[in-house]
Design a protein around this motif. Structure first.
Motif, PDB file in Angstrom:
ATOM      1  N   THR A  42     -28.163 -26.345 -32.448  1.00 12.01           N
ATOM      2  CA  THR A  42     -27.043 -25.402 -32.482  1.00 12.01           C
ATOM      3  C   THR A  42     -26.468 -25.243 -33.881  1.00 12.01           C
ATOM      4  N   VAL A  43     -26.275 -26.337 -34.595  1.00 11.33           N
ATOM      5  CA  VAL A  43     -25.667 -26.269 -35.927  1.00 11.33           C
ATOM      6  C   VAL A  43     -26.554 -25.467 -36.870  1.00 11.33           C
ATOM      7  N   GLY A  44     -27.838 -25.792 -36.897  1.00  7.94           N
ATOM      8  CA  GLY A  44     -28.749 -25.097 -37.794  1.00  7.94           C
ATOM      9  C   GLY A  44     -28.843 -23.617 -37.498  1.00  7.94           C
ATOM     10  N   GLU A  45     -28.904 -23.263 -36.235  1.00  7.91           N
ATOM     11  CA  GLU A  45     -29.013 -21.856 -35.863  1.00  7.91           C
ATOM     12  C   GLU A  45     -27.791 -21.067 -36.304  1.00  7.91           C
ATOM     13  N   ALA A  46     -26.609 -21.649 -36.145  1.00 11.00           N
ATOM     14  CA  ALA A  46     -25.391 -20.953 -36.541  1.00 11.00           C
ATOM     15  C   ALA A  46     -25.332 -20.734 -38.049  1.00 11.00           C
ATOM     16  N   LEU A  47     -25.774 -21.732 -38.818  1.00 11.30           N
ATOM     17  CA  LEU A  47     -25.720 -21.602 -40.273  1.00 11.30           C
ATOM     18  C   LEU A  47     -26.721 -20.567 -40.787  1.00 11.30           C
ATOM     19  N   THR A  48     -27.929 -20.611 -40.276  1.00 14.70           N
ATOM     20  CA  THR A  48     -28.927 -19.642 -40.742  1.00 14.70           C
ATOM     21  C   THR A  48     -28.559 -18.225 -40.314  1.00 14.70           C
ATOM     22  N   THR A  49     -27.971 -18.062 -39.144  1.00  9.92           N
ATOM     23  CA  THR A  49     -27.509 -16.746 -38.700  1.00  9.92           C
ATOM     24  C   THR A  49     -26.461 -16.188 -39.650  1.00  9.92           C
ATOM     25  N   ALA A  50     -25.641 -17.086 -40.203  1.00  9.86           N
ATOM     26  CA  ALA A  50     -24.600 -16.668 -41.148  1.00  9.86           C
ATOM     27  C   ALA A  50     -25.127 -16.486 -42.558  1.00  9.86           C
ATOM     28  N   GLY A  51     -26.433 -16.670 -42.774  1.00  8.54           N
ATOM     29  CA  GLY A  51     -27.030 -16.445 -44.079  1.00  8.54           C
ATOM     30  C   GLY A  51     -27.137 -17.670 -44.960  1.00  8.54           C
ATOM     31  N   HIS A  52     -26.847 -18.847 -44.394  1.00  9.86           N
ATOM     32  CA  HIS A  52     -26.899 -20.071 -45.182  1.00  9.86           C
ATOM     33  C   HIS A  52     -28.239 -20.774 -45.001  1.00  9.86           C
ATOM     34  N   GLY A  53     -28.552 -21.636 -45.948  1.00  9.63           N
ATOM     35  CA  GLY A  53     -29.749 -22.442 -45.869  1.00  9.63           C
ATOM     36  C   GLY A  53     -29.409 -23.872 -45.532  1.00  9.63           C
ATOM     37  N   MET A  54     -30.449 -24.696 -45.395  1.00  8.59           N
ATOM     38  CA  MET A  54     -30.257 -26.109 -45.064  1.00  8.59           C
ATOM     39  C   MET A  54     -31.315 -26.947 -45.766  1.00  8.59           C
ATOM     40  N   LEU A  55     -30.897 -28.116 -46.198  1.00 13.22           N
ATOM     41  CA  LEU A  55     -31.816 -29.170 -46.612  1.00 13.22           C
ATOM     42  C   LEU A  55     -31.555 -30.355 -45.701  1.00 13.22           C
ATOM     43  N   LEU A  56     -32.550 -30.701 -44.894  1.00 14.77           N
ATOM     44  CA  LEU A  56     -32.437 -31.810 -43.961  1.00 14.77           C
ATOM     45  C   LEU A  56     -33.486 -32.843 -44.328  1.00 14.77           C
ATOM     46  N   TYR A  57     -33.134 -34.111 -44.235  1.00 17.57           N
ATOM     47  CA  TYR A  57     -34.124 -35.142 -44.537  1.00 17.57           C
ATOM     48  C   TYR A  57     -33.786 -36.409 -43.766  1.00 17.57           C
ATOM     49  N   ASN A  58     -34.785 -37.257 -43.618  1.00 18.29           N
ATOM     50  CA  ASN A  58     -34.598 -38.541 -42.957  1.00 18.29           C
ATOM     51  C   ASN A  58     -34.612 -39.670 -43.972  1.00 18.29           C
ATOM     52  N   LEU A  59     -33.706 -40.598 -43.784  1.00 16.55           N
ATOM     53  CA  LEU A  59     -33.673 -41.784 -44.621  1.00 16.55           C
ATOM     54  C   LEU A  59     -34.956 -42.581 -44.433  1.00 16.55           C
ATOM     55  N   ARG A  60     -35.315 -43.348 -45.445  1.00 18.31           N
ATOM     56  CA  ARG A  60     -36.462 -44.234 -45.268  1.00 18.31           C
ATOM     57  C   ARG A  60     -36.204 -45.181 -44.089  1.00 18.31           C
ATOM     58  N   GLY A  61     -37.179 -45.223 -43.173  1.00 17.88           N
ATOM     59  CA  GLY A  61     -37.003 -45.985 -41.945  1.00 17.88           C
ATOM     60  C   GLY A  61     -36.720 -45.098 -40.744  1.00 17.88           C
ATOM     61  N   GLN A  62     -36.280 -43.844 -40.983  1.00 18.23           N
ATOM     62  CA  GLN A  62     -36.124 -42.876 -39.909  1.00 18.23           C
ATOM     63  C   GLN A  62     -37.421 -42.089 -39.752  1.00 18.23           C
ATOM     64  N   ALA A  63     -37.486 -41.261 -38.720  1.00 26.05           N
ATOM     65  CA  ALA A  63     -38.740 -40.612 -38.324  1.00 26.05           C
ATOM     66  C   ALA A  63     -39.407 -39.875 -39.478  1.00 26.05           C
TER      67      ALA A  63
END
Length: 272
Positions: A42-63
């Motif tokens: 939900t969060v990502g969809e709302a931001l991209t709909t509003a024209g924003h981008g995202m950088l998402l990453y996992n910490l070492r040890g996460q998936a």
């Protein structure tokens, strides 16, 4: 999903979605448990709909993020974030941190260089160091060591999550099967242990960009309202939102309200 290799066997799994010309890039800093998937629905969809981008990453040890280390500390997590931002250099970044992820966001910005943000969002981050926080950090690790993450979730979920989430999800918890301890070399456990190495003595007065601090008032573990007010007042340009119907895990509990708050904050900051 892309991989940043920092050294042999040590990688960060990340995903970059470019903003429109006028948009920001929301850089999401995870808590020690969970992963980047909590932001992508939900969060990502709302931001991209509003024209924003995202950088998402996992910490070492996460998936998807690998490590050869036998221990992890918060200083190395912050160094990883700086390395990723130096590699990606997302346009017009807004750092967004959940729980201790907000500490990583703040310290990454304060380190300067490519880690600087245009603005910062702290979600249930503000807290003071002390014996209570130390006890919490030690107890969640001990619960995982004794009974795995199932025991930890059974103990802490009703204290972290809001009452609506508790009512809906209670049947998924407290199963009859025996608990199983985490293996000593479990990477998720190693990451959880890093919480004890956090330095919460942040130089808040040096935060020189707009900050939005969002607090879920049903957080029964980390929230001390007096401490939150005191620390927010030390940030030169800080706006606050209290969510009475949310606990600690806003992206899971109240994704629509969180999405709206992020979009409105970006609108408040305005064009470059």
């Amino acid at each position: 999903m892309a991989l940043l290799e920092m050294s042999p066997g040590n990688t960060l799994a990340y995903e970059l979605i470019e903003p429109s010309d006028a948009g920001f890039t929301f850089v999401f800093f995870n808590a020690l448990s969970g992963d980047k998937s909590m932001w992508t629905s939900t969060v990502g969809e709302a931001l991209t709909t509003a024209g924003h981008g995202m950088l998402l990453y996992n910490l070492r040890g996460q998936a998807g993020s690998e490590t050869t280390a036998t221990s992890i500390d918060c200083a190395s997590i912050i160094e990883d974030a700086k390395a990723l931002l130096d590699h990606v250099r997302p346009p017009r970044p807004i750092h967004v941190g959940l729980s201790i992820g907000g500490l990583f966001a703040l310290e990454t910005h304060l380190a300067g260089g490519s880690g600087r943000a245009d603005a910062i969002v702290l979600i249930n981050t503000l807290r003071k160091p002390g014996p209570r926080l130390d006890w919490i950090n030690d107890s969640v690790v001990r619960a995982a060591e004794v009974g795995g993450f199932d025991l930890m979730k059974d103990l802490y979920s009703p204290l972290l999550m809001n009452s609506d989430w508790q009512a809906e999800n209670r049947p998924q918890f407290l199963k009859s099967e025996p608990y199983a301890p985490c293996a000593p070399d479990d990477r998720a456990l190693m990451l959880l242990k890093s919480g004890a190495t956090a330095d919460w003595n942040v130089d808040y007065e040096r935060v020189d960009v707009p900050v939005l601090s969002i607090t879920g008032l049903q957080d029964r573990v980390f929230l001390d309202r007096d401490d939150v007010r005191e620390l927010a007042a030390r940030i030169p340009d800080c706006r606050t939102i209290d969510m009475a119907d949310a606990g600690h895990m806003l992206p899971v509990e109240r994704p629509d309200a969180l999405s709206q708050a992020l979009v409105e904050f970006a609108r408040f900051i305005g064009p470059s």
